[in-house]
Design a protein around this motif. Structure first.
Motif, PDB file in Angstrom:
ATOM      1  N   ARG A 280      -1.730 -13.213 -27.989  1.00  0.00           N
ATOM      2  CA  ARG A 280      -1.641 -14.671 -28.141  1.00  0.00           C
ATOM      3  C   ARG A 280      -0.653 -15.267 -27.145  1.00  0.00           C
ATOM      4  O   ARG A 280      -0.890 -16.345 -26.586  1.00  0.00           O
ATOM      5  N   ASN A 281       0.445 -14.567 -26.915  1.00  0.00           N
ATOM      6  CA  ASN A 281       1.450 -15.040 -25.974  1.00  0.00           C
ATOM      7  C   ASN A 281       0.879 -15.166 -24.569  1.00  0.00           C
ATOM      8  O   ASN A 281       1.048 -16.185 -23.891  1.00  0.00           O
ATOM      9  N   VAL A 282       0.167 -14.139 -24.133  1.00  0.00           N
ATOM     10  CA  VAL A 282      -0.415 -14.154 -22.788  1.00  0.00           C
ATOM     11  C   VAL A 282      -1.539 -15.173 -22.702  1.00  0.00           C
ATOM     12  O   VAL A 282      -1.685 -15.882 -21.704  1.00  0.00           O
ATOM     13  N   TRP A 283      -2.353 -15.263 -23.760  1.00  0.00           N
ATOM     14  CA  TRP A 283      -3.455 -16.213 -23.738  1.00  0.00           C
ATOM     15  C   TRP A 283      -2.942 -17.651 -23.642  1.00  0.00           C
ATOM     16  O   TRP A 283      -3.526 -18.479 -22.925  1.00  0.00           O
ATOM     17  N   ASN A 284      -1.853 -17.963 -24.313  1.00  0.00           N
ATOM     18  CA  ASN A 284      -1.282 -19.303 -24.228  1.00  0.00           C
ATOM     19  C   ASN A 284      -0.850 -19.632 -22.810  1.00  0.00           C
ATOM     20  O   ASN A 284      -0.901 -20.787 -22.380  1.00  0.00           O
ATOM     21  N   PHE A 285      -0.433 -18.609 -22.085  1.00  0.00           N
ATOM     22  CA  PHE A 285      -0.044 -18.808 -20.684  1.00  0.00           C
ATOM     23  C   PHE A 285      -1.266 -18.923 -19.774  1.00  0.00           C
ATOM     24  O   PHE A 285      -1.281 -19.710 -18.831  1.00  0.00           O
ATOM     25  N   CYS A 286      -2.299 -18.158 -20.073  1.00  0.00           N
ATOM     26  CA  CYS A 286      -3.438 -18.034 -19.162  1.00  0.00           C
ATOM     27  C   CYS A 286      -4.632 -18.933 -19.493  1.00  0.00           C
ATOM     28  O   CYS A 286      -5.540 -19.052 -18.676  1.00  0.00           O
ATOM     29  N   LYS A 287      -4.651 -19.555 -20.668  1.00  0.00           N
ATOM     30  CA  LYS A 287      -5.867 -20.237 -21.113  1.00  0.00           C
ATOM     31  C   LYS A 287      -6.285 -21.378 -20.202  1.00  0.00           C
ATOM     32  O   LYS A 287      -7.465 -21.729 -20.143  1.00  0.00           O
ATOM     33  N   SER A 288      -5.342 -21.959 -19.461  1.00  0.00           N
ATOM     34  CA  SER A 288      -5.682 -23.039 -18.544  1.00  0.00           C
ATOM     35  C   SER A 288      -6.006 -22.527 -17.146  1.00  0.00           C
ATOM     36  O   SER A 288      -6.332 -23.306 -16.249  1.00  0.00           O
ATOM     37  N   LEU A 289      -5.930 -21.206 -16.971  1.00  0.00           N
ATOM     38  CA  LEU A 289      -6.193 -20.597 -15.676  1.00  0.00           C
ATOM     39  C   LEU A 289      -7.553 -19.915 -15.677  1.00  0.00           C
ATOM     40  O   LEU A 289      -8.196 -19.763 -16.704  1.00  0.00           O
ATOM     41  N   GLN A 290      -7.978 -19.522 -14.506  1.00  0.00           N
ATOM     42  CA  GLN A 290      -9.187 -18.717 -14.380  1.00  0.00           C
ATOM     43  C   GLN A 290      -8.771 -17.263 -14.572  1.00  0.00           C
ATOM     44  O   GLN A 290      -8.379 -16.578 -13.652  1.00  0.00           O
ATOM     45  N   VAL A 291      -8.846 -16.794 -15.799  1.00  0.00           N
ATOM     46  CA  VAL A 291      -8.378 -15.439 -16.103  1.00  0.00           C
ATOM     47  C   VAL A 291      -9.405 -14.434 -15.621  1.00  0.00           C
ATOM     48  O   VAL A 291     -10.564 -14.473 -16.025  1.00  0.00           O
ATOM     49  N   VAL A 292      -9.008 -13.568 -14.734  1.00  0.00           N
ATOM     50  CA  VAL A 292      -9.932 -12.567 -14.211  1.00  0.00           C
ATOM     51  C   VAL A 292      -9.560 -11.162 -14.677  1.00  0.00           C
ATOM     52  O   VAL A 292     -10.310 -10.234 -14.441  1.00  0.00           O
ATOM     53  N   ALA A 293      -8.439 -11.024 -15.314  1.00  0.00           N
ATOM     54  CA  ALA A 293      -8.041  -9.705 -15.810  1.00  0.00           C
ATOM     55  C   ALA A 293      -7.081  -9.872 -16.970  1.00  0.00           C
ATOM     56  O   ALA A 293      -6.098 -10.582 -16.867  1.00  0.00           O
ATOM     57  N   MET A 294      -7.393  -9.219 -18.084  1.00  0.00           N
ATOM     58  CA  MET A 294      -6.508  -9.241 -19.241  1.00  0.00           C
ATOM     59  C   MET A 294      -6.580  -7.880 -19.898  1.00  0.00           C
ATOM     60  O   MET A 294      -7.660  -7.400 -20.250  1.00  0.00           O
ATOM     61  N   ASN A 295      -5.442  -7.230 -20.023  1.00  0.00           N
ATOM     62  CA  ASN A 295      -5.376  -5.876 -20.567  1.00  0.00           C
ATOM     63  C   ASN A 295      -4.316  -5.794 -21.648  1.00  0.00           C
ATOM     64  O   ASN A 295      -3.299  -6.487 -21.596  1.00  0.00           O
ATOM     65  N   SER A 296      -4.566  -4.925 -22.610  1.00  0.00           N
ATOM     66  CA  SER A 296      -3.565  -4.660 -23.649  1.00  0.00           C
ATOM     67  C   SER A 296      -3.357  -3.161 -23.791  1.00  0.00           C
ATOM     68  O   SER A 296      -4.251  -2.364 -23.482  1.00  0.00           O
ATOM     69  N   GLY A 297      -2.180  -2.800 -24.256  1.00  0.00           N
ATOM     70  CA  GLY A 297      -1.888  -1.381 -24.424  1.00  0.00           C
ATOM     71  C   GLY A 297      -0.556  -1.169 -25.104  1.00  0.00           C
ATOM     72  O   GLY A 297      -0.032  -2.067 -25.780  1.00  0.00           O
ATOM     73  N   VAL A 298       0.013  -0.016 -24.899  1.00  0.00           N
ATOM     74  CA  VAL A 298       1.285   0.346 -25.528  1.00  0.00           C
ATOM     75  C   VAL A 298       2.093   1.215 -24.577  1.00  0.00           C
ATOM     76  O   VAL A 298       1.556   1.790 -23.620  1.00  0.00           O
ATOM     77  N   ILE A 299       3.367   1.297 -24.838  1.00  0.00           N
ATOM     78  CA  ILE A 299       4.225   2.282 -24.183  1.00  0.00           C
ATOM     79  C   ILE A 299       4.680   3.259 -25.259  1.00  0.00           C
ATOM     80  O   ILE A 299       5.273   2.846 -26.266  1.00  0.00           O
ATOM     81  N   VAL A 300       4.351   4.521 -25.074  1.00  0.00           N
ATOM     82  CA  VAL A 300       4.740   5.554 -26.032  1.00  0.00           C
ATOM     83  C   VAL A 300       5.852   6.399 -25.429  1.00  0.00           C
ATOM     84  O   VAL A 300       6.070   6.396 -24.216  1.00  0.00           O
ATOM     85  N   ASN A 301       6.548   7.113 -26.283  1.00  0.00           N
ATOM     86  CA  ASN A 301       7.609   8.010 -25.831  1.00  0.00           C
ATOM     87  C   ASN A 301       7.395   9.368 -26.490  1.00  0.00           C
ATOM     88  O   ASN A 301       7.478   9.497 -27.712  1.00  0.00           O
ATOM     89  N   LYS A 302       7.105  10.368 -25.675  1.00  0.00           N
ATOM     90  CA  LYS A 302       6.827  11.692 -26.241  1.00  0.00           C
ATOM     91  C   LYS A 302       8.056  12.311 -26.886  1.00  0.00           C
ATOM     92  O   LYS A 302       7.944  13.171 -27.763  1.00  0.00           O
ATOM     93  N   ASN A 303       9.250  11.874 -26.461  1.00  0.00           N
ATOM     94  CA  ASN A 303      10.483  12.448 -27.007  1.00  0.00           C
ATOM     95  C   ASN A 303      10.825  11.893 -28.391  1.00  0.00           C
ATOM     96  O   ASN A 303      11.482  12.554 -29.186  1.00  0.00           O
ATOM     97  N   THR A 304      10.370  10.672 -28.666  1.00  0.00           N
ATOM     98  CA  THR A 304      10.583  10.091 -29.994  1.00  0.00           C
ATOM     99  C   THR A 304       9.318  10.181 -30.840  1.00  0.00           C
ATOM    100  O   THR A 304       9.372   9.941 -32.049  1.00  0.00           O
ATOM    101  N   GLY A 305       8.190  10.487 -30.193  1.00  0.00           N
ATOM    102  CA  GLY A 305       6.924  10.579 -30.900  1.00  0.00           C
ATOM    103  C   GLY A 305       6.456   9.255 -31.452  1.00  0.00           C
ATOM    104  O   GLY A 305       5.773   9.204 -32.484  1.00  0.00           O
ATOM    105  N   ALA A 306       6.793   8.153 -30.759  1.00  0.00           N
ATOM    106  CA  ALA A 306       6.510   6.830 -31.306  1.00  0.00           C
ATOM    107  C   ALA A 306       5.929   5.877 -30.259  1.00  0.00           C
ATOM    108  O   ALA A 306       6.099   6.061 -29.054  1.00  0.00           O
ATOM    109  N   ILE A 307       5.240   4.861 -30.773  1.00  0.00           N
ATOM    110  CA  ILE A 307       4.871   3.702 -29.964  1.00  0.00           C
ATOM    111  C   ILE A 307       6.096   2.801 -29.924  1.00  0.00           C
ATOM    112  O   ILE A 307       6.526   2.277 -30.955  1.00  0.00           O
ATOM    113  N   GLU A 308       6.680   2.639 -28.745  1.00  0.00           N
ATOM    114  CA  GLU A 308       7.911   1.856 -28.646  1.00  0.00           C
ATOM    115  C   GLU A 308       7.665   0.395 -28.298  1.00  0.00           C
ATOM    116  O   GLU A 308       8.452  -0.485 -28.680  1.00  0.00           O
TER     117      GLU A 308
END
Length: 297
Positions: A111-139
């Motif tokens: 939603r945060n990114v869409w609010n920024f991009c909704k008035s633009l010609q959006v040609v790329a939008m991706n979502s994901g996560v950063i994980v840490n193998k040492n903590t075993g978590a999605i950070e």
């Protein structure tokens, strides 16, 4: 002119990207963040692209664990970059067993990114996560979106007019990159998505067997390996000018506008000071524009 190919990363080079991250552990938002730098700042982290539609995520139950959503919907993923060796099995285990991140953590990024991009010609939008193998978590949960810089299309067209081949090698999803490639005029077969740093470097090596000169244009630490393989490494500061010293050290030339690639390819370096040709001891600081005639383009 020598047969030449120019390889672009996507975000920060031809594409002006807005990125936002949610720190799941500390329950806070981080706007306008370079996700590759965030990933590489801690050993064991990996930046993961989720192959899930933004609207599908928005429509999901925000209170559910993100790991349950990923598991039940058989969401596939791609590794964009990592700090150290992180295996696919290690990533998969974290994505399917994490007990902290919720779907809402990703929804708020979208939603945060869409609010920024909704008035633009959006040609790329991706979502994901950063994980840490040492903590075993999605950070972190992350979303990025944006559009090409105003002169990116003109740059690509002029390069093609000079007989220069153009490529994209990016950690972003291929289907999203193809939309941008269509707008810019880059052939689909020259688009390489979900490219980790070693893959980007291999792409450059492979192209060197076909072209007399291969130029890499990047903007993040995940481009360093490819920049070192290239005959000429260009670092773009068009979107973010504060770069880690190891990144500026890897660059032969530093630019502030993608249109400058045209003069560089043609061999005209007269408008650049010594500060722009290679690295210097001020690697982390913003550079003044050193073009003698920025307005000529």
């Amino acid at each position: 002119m020598m047969k030449t190919a120019v390889v672009f990363d996507s975000a920060g080079t031809p594409l002006h990207t807005y990125r936002t991250a949610r720190d799941v552990i500390n329950d806070r938002m981080i706007p306008e963040i370079e996700t590759t730098t965030l990933t590489c700042s801690v050993k064991g982290r990996a930046l993961i692209i989720l192959y899930a539609g933004s609207q599908d995520i928005i429509n999901a139950d925000g209170d559910r664990l993100l790991s349950d959503y990923i598991t039940e919907n058989n969401i596939e993923f791609g590794l964009a970059c990592s700090s150290g060796v992180v295996t696919k099995d290690e990533i998969s285990k974290i994505l399917h067993t994490d007990t902290r991140a919720k779907v809402s953590d990703l929804q708020i990024c979208i939603r945060n990114v869409w609010n920024f991009c909704k008035s633009l010609q959006v040609v790329a939008m991706n979502s994901g996560v950063i994980v840490n193998k040492n903590t075993g978590a999605i950070e972190f949960t992350i979303t990025s979106g944006g559009k090409p810089f105003s002169n990116a299309k003109d740059t690509i067209q002029k390069l093609h007019g000079m007989g220069i081949a153009t490529y994209i090698a990016s950690g972003d999803r291929t289907d999203k990159l193809l939309k941008m490639a269509d707008y810019l005029g880059i052939p689909h077969e020259n688009v390489h998505g979900i490219s980790t740093p070693p893959v980007k470097a291999q792409i450059v090596r492979d192209l060197k067997s076909e072209y007399g000169r291969v130029i890499m244009v990047g903007d993040g630490v995940n481009d360093i390996a490819a920049m070192k393989e290239a005959d000429l490494a260009i670092l773009s500061e068009q979107q973010f000018c504060r770069k880690p010293k190891m990144l500026t050290d890897a660059a032969d030339i530093i630019i502030r506008d993608v249109i400058e690639v045209i003069d560089i390819v043609s061999g005209d370096l007269s408008g650049y000071s010594s500060r722009d040709l290679g690295s210097d001891e001020n690697g982390g600081k913003c550079r003044e524009k050193s073009r003698e005639a920025d307005s000529k383009h």
